[in-house]
Motif scaffolding. Structure first.
Motif, PDB file in Angstrom:
ATOM      1  N   THR A 108       0.813  -1.330   0.027  1.00 40.00           N
ATOM      2  CA  THR A 108       0.004   0.094   0.031  1.00 40.00           C
ATOM      3  C   THR A 108       0.680   1.319   0.035  1.00 40.00           C
ATOM      4  N   ASP A 109       1.892   1.066   0.619  1.00 42.11           N
ATOM      5  CA  ASP A 109       2.823   2.288   0.711  1.00 42.11           C
ATOM      6  C   ASP A 109       3.495   2.624  -0.727  1.00 42.11           C
ATOM      7  N   VAL A 110       3.931   1.649  -1.386  1.00 37.99           N
ATOM      8  CA  VAL A 110       4.309   1.495  -2.803  1.00 37.99           C
ATOM      9  C   VAL A 110       3.246   2.185  -3.791  1.00 37.99           C
ATOM     10  N   LEU A 131      -3.482  -2.760  -9.628  1.00 36.53           N
ATOM     11  CA  LEU A 131      -4.308  -3.815  -9.298  1.00 36.53           C
ATOM     12  C   LEU A 131      -3.604  -4.555  -8.314  1.00 36.53           C
ATOM     13  N   MET A 132      -3.954  -4.390  -6.998  1.00 39.65           N
ATOM     14  CA  MET A 132      -3.344  -5.018  -5.941  1.00 39.65           C
ATOM     15  C   MET A 132      -3.802  -6.218  -5.464  1.00 39.65           C
ATOM     16  N   MET A 133      -3.025  -7.136  -5.115  1.00 37.56           N
ATOM     17  CA  MET A 133      -3.493  -8.543  -4.755  1.00 37.56           C
ATOM     18  C   MET A 133      -3.026  -8.898  -3.192  1.00 37.56           C
ATOM     19  N   LYS A 182      -8.016  -1.320   2.212  1.00 34.67           N
ATOM     20  CA  LYS A 182      -6.800  -0.733   2.570  1.00 34.67           C
ATOM     21  C   LYS A 182      -6.039  -0.349   1.101  1.00 34.67           C
ATOM     22  N   CYS A 183      -6.223  -1.405   0.366  1.00 37.19           N
ATOM     23  CA  CYS A 183      -5.454  -1.214  -0.945  1.00 37.19           C
ATOM     24  C   CYS A 183      -6.073   0.048  -1.919  1.00 37.19           C
ATOM     25  N   LYS A 184      -7.787  -0.140  -1.634  1.00 40.93           N
ATOM     26  CA  LYS A 184      -8.321   1.083  -2.318  1.00 40.93           C
ATOM     27  C   LYS A 184      -8.105   2.356  -1.713  1.00 40.93           C
ATOM     28  N   PHE A 227      -8.792  -4.491  -6.613  1.00 39.21           N
ATOM     29  CA  PHE A 227      -8.061  -5.349  -5.858  1.00 39.21           C
ATOM     30  C   PHE A 227      -8.425  -6.708  -6.071  1.00 39.21           C
ATOM     31  N   ILE A 228      -7.736  -7.796  -5.827  1.00 41.59           N
ATOM     32  CA  ILE A 228      -8.085  -9.278  -5.988  1.00 41.59           C
ATOM     33  C   ILE A 228      -7.669 -10.166  -5.086  1.00 41.59           C
ATOM     34  N   ALA A 229      -8.301 -10.881  -4.559  1.00 35.42           N
ATOM     35  CA  ALA A 229      -7.758 -11.747  -3.530  1.00 35.42           C
ATOM     36  C   ALA A 229      -7.347 -12.938  -4.038  1.00 35.42           C
ATOM     37  N   LYS A 230      -6.092 -13.373  -3.252  1.00 40.60           N
ATOM     38  CA  LYS A 230      -5.350 -14.456  -3.443  1.00 40.60           C
ATOM     39  C   LYS A 230      -5.783 -15.785  -2.554  1.00 40.60           C
ATOM     40  N   PRO A 231      -6.028 -16.763  -3.060  1.00 38.50           N
ATOM     41  CA  PRO A 231      -5.906 -17.376  -4.436  1.00 38.50           C
ATOM     42  C   PRO A 231      -6.828 -16.797  -5.464  1.00 38.50           C
TER      43      PRO A 231
END
Length: 122
Positions: free
Chosen positions: A64-66, A82-84, A93-95, A102-106
């Protein structure tokens, strides 16, 4: 034929990075993988990246800092991110950090491709 979109995958798990590279190339994307989140902005500019696929937790650095740094830099602020993450509460938090989605792993590859195409307007 239109030029392939360039995706930068930032993930400290080289297995995941290489797997994503192979699968995304199969779908016609040009893919660069890095395990070094601090190189993200330089790589975006060097390679004219169309979208960043960014892991939330990367060896001692919070994704999120990046993402926030990408948004703060006038040269990279418009690059879609697009964060995962595998963390169950990571999406908001990513948004908040400025991620487009955002996409959840897996995740299923089809879901990832839909999100990438959606962000890129394809």
């Amino acid at each position: 034929m239109e030029e392939n979109s360039k995706i930068l995958v930032v993930d400290d798990d080289s297995g995941i990075g290489e797997m994503l590279k192979t699968l995304l190339e199969f779908y016609g994307y040009e893919v660069i993988v890095t395990e070094k989140p601090l190189e993200t902005q330089d790589l975006i500019l060097q390679h004219n990246i169309d979208i960043v696929l960014l892991d939330m937790l990367i060896s001692g650095v919070n994704g999120t800092d990046v993402c926030a740094e990408i948004r703060e830099n006038p040269e990279t602020q418009d690059t879609p991110v697009l964060m995962m993450s595998a963390l169950h509460d990571a999406g908001p938090k990513c948004k908040e950090a400025g991620a487009n989605d955002f996409i959840a792993k897996p995740f299923e590859m089809e879901d990832l491709i839909k999100k990438i195409n959606g962000i890129l307007g394809k």
